[in-house]
Design a protein around this motif. Structure first.
Motif, PDB file in Angstrom:
ATOM      1  N   GLU A   1       0.918  -1.003  -0.021  1.00 26.37           N
ATOM      2  CA  GLU A   1       0.035   0.087   0.045  1.00 26.37           C
ATOM      3  C   GLU A   1       0.871   1.256  -0.148  1.00 26.37           C
ATOM      4  N   SER A   2       1.948   1.230   0.795  1.00 24.88           N
ATOM      5  CA  SER A   2       2.836   2.472   0.688  1.00 24.88           C
ATOM      6  C   SER A   2       3.521   2.751  -0.637  1.00 24.88           C
ATOM      7  N   GLU A   3       3.997   1.578  -1.206  1.00 27.48           N
ATOM      8  CA  GLU A   3       4.302   1.797  -2.597  1.00 27.48           C
ATOM      9  C   GLU A   3       3.455   2.274  -3.623  1.00 27.48           C
ATOM     10  N   LEU A   4       2.136   1.771  -3.485  1.00 27.34           N
ATOM     11  CA  LEU A   4       1.096   2.288  -4.316  1.00 27.34           C
ATOM     12  C   LEU A   4       0.610   3.945  -3.951  1.00 27.34           C
ATOM     13  N   GLN A   5       0.917   4.214  -2.613  1.00 23.26           N
ATOM     14  CA  GLN A   5       0.756   5.670  -2.393  1.00 23.26           C
ATOM     15  C   GLN A   5       1.786   6.486  -2.948  1.00 23.26           C
ATOM     16  N   ALA A   6       3.118   5.936  -3.123  1.00 22.31           N
ATOM     17  CA  ALA A   6       4.143   6.697  -3.688  1.00 22.31           C
ATOM     18  C   ALA A   6       4.038   6.737  -5.250  1.00 22.31           C
ATOM     19  N   ILE A   7       3.601   5.719  -5.884  1.00 20.71           N
ATOM     20  CA  ILE A   7       3.075   5.578  -7.413  1.00 20.71           C
ATOM     21  C   ILE A   7       1.962   6.618  -7.632  1.00 20.71           C
ATOM     22  N   GLY A   8       1.131   6.507  -6.868  1.00 19.46           N
ATOM     23  CA  GLY A   8       0.191   7.383  -7.023  1.00 19.46           C
ATOM     24  C   GLY A   8       0.443   8.963  -6.955  1.00 19.46           C
TER      25      GLY A   8
END
Length: 159
Positions: free
Chosen positions: A142-149
């Motif tokens: 989820e934290s990686e997806l936040q960074a990508i977003g």
């Protein structure tokens, strides 16, 4: 700008990717998959529609009674380019030209029945691409997806 994502992280990122792809006026990387999808279909005009034409059809399908200026502005294509593509699409029978009562000068476009088939096929292409991206999301935290977003949000704001 603070960027926080929650439950809808994947939907948000997909939306940002689609926006970015539209802004960059999709290139040849999608062309091969488009022709594969066309060849899988029962449509008689498999080799008659380029990806550029398909994107114009898609825009017209999503924006009823649109004109050349609207297409050019929103798709980042010159008015001359739009004129050439729409003329080909009219000749091929995928779109129709309309003029409103009292305004004979302005031209608007709508899809024909054959154009609607291409529109639906293009939607199928986007579903395939989005599914592959969604599958890729499963390999990120989820934290990686936040960074990508956050990256795509900031990127689309400056493009």
């Amino acid at each position: 700008m603070e960027f926080k994502m929650g439950k809808g992280s994947q939907d948000f990122i997909l939306n940002k990717i689609e926006t970015l792809m539209t802004k960059l006026t999709l290139g040849n990387h999608e062309e091969e998959e488009w022709h594969t999808l066309l060849s899988e279909s029962d449509l008689a005009y498999r080799d008659q529609v380029t990806l550029s034409e398909c994107h114009i059809i898609d825009y017209i399908g999503k924006n009823r009674l649109t004109n050349a200026i609207g297409i050019a502005t929103n798709m980042n294509i010159t008015k001359g380019g739009v004129s050439k593509i729409t003329a080909r699409l009219v000749k091929k029978g995928f779109i129709e030209v309309h003029r409103l009562e009292g305004n004979r000068k302005e031209i608007f476009f709508t899809l024909t029945n054959e154009g609607k088939k291409i529109y639906e096929l293009h939607d199928k292409l986007h579903v395939r691409v989005c599914q592959r991206i969604t599958d890729l999301f499963d390999s990120y935290t989820e934290s990686e997806l936040q960074a990508i977003g956050r990256f795509f949000s900031e990127l689309t704001d400056i493009v």
